[in-house]
Design an enzyme around this catalytic site. Structure first.
Site, PDB file in Angstrom:
ATOM      1  N   GLN A 152      30.042  -3.577  -6.995  1.00 26.20           N
ATOM      2  CA  GLN A 152      29.954  -4.913  -7.582  1.00 26.20           C
ATOM      3  C   GLN A 152      28.545  -5.222  -8.106  1.00 26.20           C
ATOM      4  O   GLN A 152      28.387  -5.917  -9.116  1.00 26.20           O
ATOM      5  CB  GLN A 152      30.366  -5.962  -6.545  1.00 26.20           C
ATOM      6  CG  GLN A 152      30.754  -7.271  -7.201  1.00 26.20           C
ATOM      7  CD  GLN A 152      31.234  -8.287  -6.203  1.00 26.20           C
ATOM      8  OE1 GLN A 152      30.591  -8.526  -5.176  1.00 26.20           O
ATOM      9  NE2 GLN A 152      32.365  -8.901  -6.482  1.00 26.20           N
ATOM     10  N   GLU A 204       7.763 -10.452 -37.470  1.00 28.10           N
ATOM     11  CA  GLU A 204       8.223 -11.683 -38.163  1.00 28.10           C
ATOM     12  C   GLU A 204       7.875 -12.929 -37.327  1.00 28.10           C
ATOM     13  O   GLU A 204       8.604 -13.915 -37.290  1.00 28.10           O
ATOM     14  CB  GLU A 204       9.700 -11.606 -38.527  1.00 28.10           C
ATOM     15  CG  GLU A 204       9.932 -10.499 -39.552  1.00 28.10           C
ATOM     16  CD  GLU A 204      11.090 -10.721 -40.497  1.00 28.10           C
ATOM     17  OE1 GLU A 204      11.561 -11.862 -40.643  1.00 28.10           O
ATOM     18  OE2 GLU A 204      11.511  -9.727 -41.110  1.00 28.10           O
ATOM     19  N   GLY A 257      -2.687 -12.651 -38.205  1.00 26.14           N
ATOM     20  CA  GLY A 257      -1.344 -12.295 -37.755  1.00 26.14           C
ATOM     21  C   GLY A 257      -0.525 -13.561 -37.548  1.00 26.14           C
ATOM     22  O   GLY A 257       0.098 -14.069 -38.479  1.00 26.14           O
ATOM     23  N   SER A 258      -0.595 -14.117 -36.319  1.00 21.63           N
ATOM     24  CA  SER A 258       0.120 -15.379 -36.064  1.00 21.63           C
ATOM     25  C   SER A 258      -0.372 -16.469 -37.004  1.00 21.63           C
ATOM     26  O   SER A 258       0.401 -17.297 -37.476  1.00 21.63           O
ATOM     27  CB  SER A 258      -0.100 -15.810 -34.609  1.00 21.63           C
ATOM     28  OG  SER A 258       0.403 -14.818 -33.738  1.00 21.63           O
TER      29      SER A 258
HETATM   30  C1  LIG Z   1       5.605  -2.327 -36.044  1.00 23.18           C
HETATM   31  C2  LIG Z   1       5.181  -3.553 -36.774  1.00 23.18           C
HETATM   32  C3  LIG Z   1       5.703  -3.806 -38.035  1.00 23.18           C
HETATM   33  C4  LIG Z   1       5.293  -4.934 -38.750  1.00 23.18           C
HETATM   34  N1  LIG Z   1       5.748  -5.145 -40.036  1.00 23.18           N
HETATM   35  C5  LIG Z   1       5.190  -6.117 -40.804  1.00 23.18           C
HETATM   36  C6  LIG Z   1       5.471  -6.219 -42.198  1.00 23.18           C
HETATM   37  O1  LIG Z   1       6.281  -5.444 -42.748  1.00 23.18           O
HETATM   38  N2  LIG Z   1       4.831  -7.157 -42.923  1.00 23.18           N
HETATM   39  C7  LIG Z   1       3.952  -8.015 -42.383  1.00 23.18           C
HETATM   40  O2  LIG Z   1       3.402  -8.852 -43.106  1.00 23.18           O
HETATM   41  N3  LIG Z   1       3.643  -7.962 -41.053  1.00 23.18           N
HETATM   42  C8  LIG Z   1       4.245  -7.035 -40.255  1.00 23.18           C
HETATM   43  N4  LIG Z   1       3.930  -6.947 -38.901  1.00 23.18           N
HETATM   44  C9  LIG Z   1       2.956  -7.865 -38.341  1.00 23.18           C
HETATM   45  C10 LIG Z   1       3.525  -8.820 -37.286  1.00 23.18           C
HETATM   46  O3  LIG Z   1       4.286  -9.821 -37.890  1.00 23.18           O
HETATM   47  C11 LIG Z   1       2.332  -9.355 -36.482  1.00 23.18           C
HETATM   48  O4  LIG Z   1       1.888  -8.284 -35.664  1.00 23.18           O
HETATM   49  C12 LIG Z   1       2.686 -10.564 -35.642  1.00 23.18           C
HETATM   50  O5  LIG Z   1       2.951 -11.661 -36.462  1.00 23.18           O
HETATM   51  C13 LIG Z   1       1.584 -10.916 -34.638  1.00 23.18           C
HETATM   52  O6  LIG Z   1       0.323 -10.930 -35.215  1.00 23.18           O
HETATM   53  P1  LIG Z   1      -0.889 -10.138 -34.487  1.00 23.18           P
HETATM   54  O7  LIG Z   1      -0.403  -8.748 -34.244  1.00 23.18           O
HETATM   55  O8  LIG Z   1      -2.106 -10.303 -35.308  1.00 23.18           O
HETATM   56  O9  LIG Z   1      -1.043 -10.848 -33.097  1.00 23.18           O
HETATM   57  P2  LIG Z   1      -1.937 -12.140 -32.773  1.00 23.18           P
HETATM   58  O10 LIG Z   1      -1.639 -13.222 -33.769  1.00 23.18           O
HETATM   59  O11 LIG Z   1      -3.341 -11.720 -32.573  1.00 23.18           O
HETATM   60  O12 LIG Z   1      -1.314 -12.587 -31.385  1.00 23.18           O
HETATM   61  C14 LIG Z   1      -1.704 -12.008 -30.125  1.00 23.18           C
HETATM   62  C15 LIG Z   1      -1.013 -12.785 -29.003  1.00 23.18           C
HETATM   63  O13 LIG Z   1      -1.427 -14.149 -29.038  1.00 23.18           O
HETATM   64  C16 LIG Z   1      -0.298 -15.008 -29.096  1.00 23.18           C
HETATM   65  N5  LIG Z   1      -0.602 -16.214 -29.879  1.00 23.18           N
HETATM   66  C17 LIG Z   1      -1.255 -16.274 -31.066  1.00 23.18           C
HETATM   67  N6  LIG Z   1      -1.338 -17.547 -31.481  1.00 23.18           N
HETATM   68  C18 LIG Z   1      -0.717 -18.295 -30.534  1.00 23.18           C
HETATM   69  C19 LIG Z   1      -0.466 -19.701 -30.364  1.00 23.18           C
HETATM   70  N7  LIG Z   1      -0.854 -20.605 -31.271  1.00 23.18           N
HETATM   71  N8  LIG Z   1       0.183 -20.114 -29.246  1.00 23.18           N
HETATM   72  C20 LIG Z   1       0.600 -19.219 -28.328  1.00 23.18           C
HETATM   73  N9  LIG Z   1       0.395 -17.887 -28.429  1.00 23.18           N
HETATM   74  C21 LIG Z   1      -0.246 -17.445 -29.512  1.00 23.18           C
HETATM   75  C22 LIG Z   1       0.788 -14.168 -29.775  1.00 23.18           C
HETATM   76  O14 LIG Z   1       2.084 -14.659 -29.522  1.00 23.18           O
HETATM   77  C23 LIG Z   1       0.512 -12.811 -29.161  1.00 23.18           C
HETATM   78  O15 LIG Z   1       1.136 -12.731 -27.907  1.00 23.18           O
HETATM   79  C24 LIG Z   1       4.380  -5.842 -38.163  1.00 23.18           C
HETATM   80  C25 LIG Z   1       3.886  -5.585 -36.873  1.00 23.18           C
HETATM   81  C26 LIG Z   1       4.265  -4.451 -36.193  1.00 23.18           C
HETATM   82  C27 LIG Z   1       3.656  -4.185 -34.826  1.00 23.18           C
END
Ligand SMILES: Cc1cc2nc3c(=O)[nH]c(=O)nc-3n(C[C@H](O)[C@H](O)[C@H](O)COP(=O)(O)OP(=O)(O)OC[C@H]3O[C@@H](n4cnc5c(N)ncnc54)[C@H](O)[C@@H]3O)c2cc1C
Length: 395
Positions: free
Chosen positions: A290, A380, A142-143
């Protein structure tokens, strides 16, 4: 409908919309209120795709305004695209994902596709025959999107794709998918390539829609790629350039998420403003107190600050599109998305507060807006990730 044209200067004056932009806003607002708003609560309640919104946007050429004129599109500038998304999101966030994700999915084609691919895929998008999705995220990436596992292996004149993409907005509805996949595992992000995959390609299938907190009208599904064999010329740009294309795309499209956040927040503020003028307690409208006025003032102040930052980012996006200097687009795109989404979460939460117990029920739209606002802080790239991006690209 006013036709959203290219801004000559691409800096939008002091980030003020032109008269043409204002006309576009008026026409999208009228269309959204007449054709999209009446279904927003039902779409949320039933978790169904807002087909009425798709039909209305396509009939008025507002579903993918960013597509260049050369491929049959409106050739709208980045600010016009922001305004369309903002106005649709003001009444229905799920519906605003139609123009937003059409841009997200197809921008890799605009940025890196061959002329042949642009003609093949942007033309049906522009004329409303097709929608586009963007496939970067995976269950374990994800991230850290660079840690993806989906593979594309060359086989003669073809590539064979295998893997799972997760959280894909509008999956199952879209006809085309920009898919990022590993072509050289040794090179990490420099070994990732981008491809266009079609819904009807053999081996493509979709998971069940995710059960979400908000944007319930926008289907989010897994996309399964099981030995999907596609011609090698469906690769966007050079082998190994896919991750760079994916990140360049996000620099531009994070601004559309900021636009979505602005729209949701504006919808909540407008509703709350009307409510406090009507609702009476202690013998007078609550808007006379207010304490309530200060809340509304803060909401409006945050929203306007977010809007100015978003329009400044859109001006940079447009400058880069026109071939100009874009050094600070990465910072501005991340800052606009992060700031506007945090503002939208605060403003929608305050709108619920201003409606008291009524705000907490589905009889009023502000609880939907609060649930919808939450996603803008997550997708995103989460807002933590935006802060990483900003810190690495300080102006
Ligand atoms: C409804 C929905 C629609 C979406 N649509 C698309 C799409 O069309 N195409 C697509 O490709 N993706 C899509 N996504 C995916 C979205 O971009 C990811 O969910 C997002 O990037 C986070 O990844 P993750 O869910 O794996 O979270 P994780 O990466 O597991 O993160 C979990 C937590 O850890 C934190 N974290 C992770 N790494 C770090 C770091 N280095 N420093 C500090 N904090 C950190 C994050 O900020 C978060 O709070 C969608 C997601 C949702 C929920």
């Amino acid at each position: 409908m006013a036709s959203p044209g290219k801004s000559a200067a691409a800096d939008f004056g002091l980030y003020r919309p032109s008269e043409e932009h204002d006309m576009l806003r008026d026409s999208v607002r009228a269309l959204s209120e007449a054709k999209i708003a009446p279904f927003a609560a039902e779409v949320d309640e039933e978790g169904r795709f807002p087909q009425e919104a798709r039909d209305a946007l396509e009939a008025n050429d507002l579903h993918a305004v960013h597509v260049p004129e050369a491929y049959g599109g409106a050739g709208a500038d980045a600010l016009a695209t922001v305004i369309v998304i903002e106005e649709v999101a003001r009444v229905c966030a799920s519906s605003s994902l139609i123009p937003a994700v059409n841009k997200l999915g197809s921008l890799p084609v605009v940025l890196s596709g061959s002329e042949e691919l642009k003609k093949r895929y942007l033309t049906p998008l522009a004329d409303g025959r097709a929608m586009f999705s963007y496939c970067l995220s995976e269950p374990d990436a994800g991230s850290d999107a660079g840690g993806m596992k989906t593979k594309a292996v060359r086989d003669g004149d073809h590539y064979v794709l295998n893997g799972v993409k997760r959280w894909i907005t509008n999956a199952g509805v879209s006809d085309y998918y920009t898919v990022m996949a590993v072509t050289d595992p040794e090179k990490r992000t420099k070994g990732i390539s981008a491809f266009v995959v079609e819904k009807d390609d053999e081996g493509v299938s979709f998971g069940a829609p995710e059960k979400k907190l908000g944007i319930k009208g926008s289907p989010t599904r897994e996309v399964y790629l099981d030995n999907v064999r596609i011609p090698a010329d469906r690769m966007l740009g050079e082998e190994g350039s896919g991750f760079a294309t994916a990140m360049q795309t996000l620099d531009h499209t994070r601004i559309t998420i900021a636009a979505q956040a602005l729209g949701i927040a504006q919808g909540a503020l407008d509703y709350a403003k009307g409510y406090v003028a009507e609702r009476k307690q202690f013998g007078k409208p609550i808007g006379d107190f207010q304490g309530v006025q200060f809340m509304l003032a803060d909401m409006a102040m945050k929203l306007e600050a977010a809007r100015q930052l978003t329009y400044a980012a859109a001006a940079r996006s447009e400058r880069v599109t026109l071939g100009g200097d874009g050094e600070d687009l990465t910072f501005f795109g991340a800052a606009a998305k992060c700031y506007a989404s945090d503002a939208a979460m605060e403003i929608t939460t305050d709108a619920v507060q201003l409606l008291g117990g009524y705000g907490y029920t589905r009889d009023y739209p502000v609880e939907r807006m609060m649930r919808d606002a939450k996603i803008t802080q997550i997708y995103e790239g989460t807002n933590q990730v935006q802060r990483i991006v900003m810190a690495r690209n300080l102006p």
